[in-house]
Scaffold this active site. Structure first.
Site, mmCIF file in Angstrom:
data_model
loop_
_atom_site.group_PDB
_atom_site.id
_atom_site.type_symbol
_atom_site.label_atom_id
_atom_site.label_comp_id
_atom_site.label_asym_id
_atom_site.label_seq_id
_atom_site.Cartn_x
_atom_site.Cartn_y
_atom_site.Cartn_z
ATOM 1 N N LYS A 133 25.001 -14.561 -19.949
ATOM 2 C CA LYS A 133 24.122 -14.987 -18.840
ATOM 3 C C LYS A 133 24.874 -15.952 -17.918
ATOM 4 O O LYS A 133 24.830 -15.805 -16.694
ATOM 5 C CB LYS A 133 22.870 -15.663 -19.402
ATOM 6 C CG LYS A 133 22.023 -16.370 -18.359
ATOM 7 C CD LYS A 133 21.155 -17.472 -18.955
ATOM 8 C CE LYS A 133 21.952 -18.567 -19.613
ATOM 9 N NZ LYS A 133 21.188 -19.733 -20.057
ATOM 10 N N LYS A 157 27.596 -26.723 -14.361
ATOM 11 C CA LYS A 157 27.465 -26.075 -15.673
ATOM 12 C C LYS A 157 28.083 -24.674 -15.643
ATOM 13 O O LYS A 157 28.760 -24.254 -16.592
ATOM 14 C CB LYS A 157 25.991 -26.037 -16.058
ATOM 15 C CG LYS A 157 25.657 -25.228 -17.293
ATOM 16 C CD LYS A 157 26.244 -25.836 -18.566
ATOM 17 C CE LYS A 157 26.305 -24.828 -19.686
ATOM 18 N NZ LYS A 157 25.312 -24.867 -20.660
HETATM 19 P P1 NA7 Z 1 17.663 -20.327 -28.164
HETATM 20 O O1 NA7 Z 1 17.930 -20.877 -29.516
HETATM 21 O O2 NA7 Z 1 17.815 -18.865 -27.894
HETATM 22 O O3 NA7 Z 1 16.176 -20.816 -27.738
HETATM 23 C C1 NA7 Z 1 15.580 -20.365 -26.563
HETATM 24 C C2 NA7 Z 1 14.288 -21.116 -26.309
HETATM 25 O O4 NA7 Z 1 13.711 -20.605 -25.075
HETATM 26 C C3 NA7 Z 1 13.224 -20.927 -27.394
HETATM 27 O O5 NA7 Z 1 12.479 -22.125 -27.523
HETATM 28 C C4 NA7 Z 1 12.356 -19.818 -26.782
HETATM 29 O O6 NA7 Z 1 11.038 -19.788 -27.267
HETATM 30 C C5 NA7 Z 1 12.364 -20.231 -25.330
HETATM 31 N N1 NA7 Z 1 11.936 -19.139 -24.434
HETATM 32 C C6 NA7 Z 1 12.576 -17.974 -24.178
HETATM 33 N N2 NA7 Z 1 11.879 -17.237 -23.278
HETATM 34 C C7 NA7 Z 1 10.776 -17.965 -22.969
HETATM 35 C C8 NA7 Z 1 9.675 -17.745 -22.108
HETATM 36 N N3 NA7 Z 1 9.571 -16.637 -21.354
HETATM 37 N N4 NA7 Z 1 8.708 -18.689 -22.050
HETATM 38 C C9 NA7 Z 1 8.799 -19.823 -22.787
HETATM 39 N N5 NA7 Z 1 9.825 -20.097 -23.619
HETATM 40 C C10 NA7 Z 1 10.804 -19.170 -23.718
HETATM 41 O O7 NA7 Z 1 18.580 -21.025 -27.057
HETATM 42 P P2 NA7 Z 1 19.443 -22.381 -27.129
HETATM 43 O O8 NA7 Z 1 18.576 -23.482 -27.603
HETATM 44 O O9 NA7 Z 1 20.741 -22.133 -27.806
HETATM 45 O O10 NA7 Z 1 19.806 -22.582 -25.563
HETATM 46 C C11 NA7 Z 1 18.912 -23.162 -24.643
HETATM 47 C C12 NA7 Z 1 19.623 -23.356 -23.311
HETATM 48 O O11 NA7 Z 1 20.789 -24.194 -23.463
HETATM 49 C C13 NA7 Z 1 20.123 -22.084 -22.656
HETATM 50 O O12 NA7 Z 1 19.893 -22.168 -21.259
HETATM 51 C C14 NA7 Z 1 21.602 -22.085 -22.974
HETATM 52 O O13 NA7 Z 1 22.350 -21.368 -22.019
HETATM 53 C C15 NA7 Z 1 21.964 -23.538 -23.047
HETATM 54 P P3 NA7 Z 1 10.643 -18.897 -28.579
HETATM 55 O O14 NA7 Z 1 11.047 -19.736 -29.754
HETATM 56 O O15 NA7 Z 1 11.417 -17.608 -28.463
HETATM 57 O O16 NA7 Z 1 9.170 -18.725 -28.465
#
Ligand code: NA7
Length: 286
Positions: A239, A171
């Site tokens: 990232k 990836k």
């Molecule tokens: P988004 O739309 O920025 O969504 C990120 C998700 O990660 C969202 O559900 C967040 O929950 C969750 N999140 C972020 N930090 C935490 C922590 N500390 N604990 C639990 N959940 C968390 O990203 P994408 O869907 O575009 O991308 C996801 C991945 O695919 C990423 O690795 C990309 O590089 C590729 P929230 O809604 O903020 O509570």
């Protein structure tokens, strides 16, 4: 049909979980911000209370969260996946993380008796919605076989790449190339238009030759229209570049072009574009 959990309902996770529901899977969802569960519950999903709860009740739990810190946070602690996963249950982390983080998660899950697969994806919002992601799986081979019916719903291709770490590495290679291409593409578009060339004509000419690709076509239209509606958040590309460069350090592989692209994306984050689409890197190079 197996019961599946889905943790993380951001841009990607929401679309992927919706496709599993539409395909008839029994899906239990969880998201840190619980409001994001509503749409999926309306489509027929159950709502889990914690990652532990979801992992304890589902045959296979999938996760799709932002970065290594988030991926680890889901697994650790009294409410984490490792605390709930029982013998033989599966955990598939589809977030993009580095190989070291993936190995740490793998250790946590296997020490708890579960099976682990890393499966980061290539593809952004539209392929997630269309079920045409490229799923880069590595880790427990029996879990890979069990997860294949779900992968077939979420993606168009799901190669098995070997030991934990190789999915993460693949990836990073793919996204490092994408970040570098987007950065030089933006500079070319900026240079051409400053020289008085028509932006659409630049796109058409590039598209007619050996450099034609769907990314230049799609992102090119976005930057000409100054529409940076997010399908791939810019902060996530930075990232990925950061993690790829760290892998290069570890393996003593020089990555000068990726390092320069990383600086452009860092500059874009500093300019307030973290949550815009990756195409917005154009704004800082033009
Ligand atoms: P988004 O739309 O920025 O969504 C990120 C998700 O990660 C969202 O559900 C967040 O929950 C969750 N999140 C972020 N930090 C935490 C922590 N500390 N604990 C639990 N959940 C968390 O990203 P994408 O869907 O575009 O991308 C996801 C991945 O695919 C990423 O690795 C990309 O590089 C590729 P929230 O809604 O903020 O509570």
């Amino acid at each position: 049909m197996i019961s599946v959990g889905f943790l993380g309902l951001g841009i990607m996770g929401k679309a992927m979980a919706a496709n599993l529901l539409k395909a008839g899977f029994d899906v239990t969802v969880w998201n840190r911000n619980t409001a994001k569960c509503e749409e999926l519950v309306a489509l027929g999903a159950h709502q889990g209370t914690t990652p532990k709860d979801v992992a304890a009740h589902c045959d296979i739990t999938f996760a799709m969260v932002s970065d290594p810190e988030a991926a680890l946070a889901l697994c650790q602690g009294p409410d984490g996946v490792a605390a709930g996963i029982g013998a033989g249950r599966g955990y598939v982390d589809m977030s993009t993380v580095d190989d070291h983080t993936s190995q740490t998660i793998s250790d946590l899950i296997s020490q708890a008796g579960g099976r682990f697969l890393e499966a980061p994806v290539s593809g952004t919002k539209k392929p997630a919605e269309d079920g045409t992601l490229i799923i880069l799986a590595a880790g427990d081979a029996s879990l890979y076989q069990d997860a294949l019916p779900a992968f077939e719903v979420m993606g168009k291709m799901s190669p098995y790449l070997g030991d934990v770490g190789q999915g993460a590495n693949m990836k990073l290679v793919v996204n490092m190339m994408m970040g570098g291409m987007l950065s030089i593409f933006s500079e070319g578009m900026a240079l051409g238009q400053k020289a008085g060339l028509d932006g659409q004509q630049i796109l058409d000419i590039v598209d007619a030759g050996a450099m034609a690709n769907p990314m230049f076509k799609g992102k090119g239209a976005m930057l000409l229209n100054e529409d940076y509606t997010t399908s791939f958040p810019l902060k996530h590309m930075q990232k990925d570049l950061r993690l790829a460069i760290a892998l290069g350090d570890q393996l003593e592989q020089p990555l000068p072009t990726a390092a320069i692209a990383n600086e452009a994306f860092k500059q874009a984050i500093k300019a307030g574009l973290a949550d815009s689409d990756i195409a917005a890197v154009y704004k800082v190079v033009k």
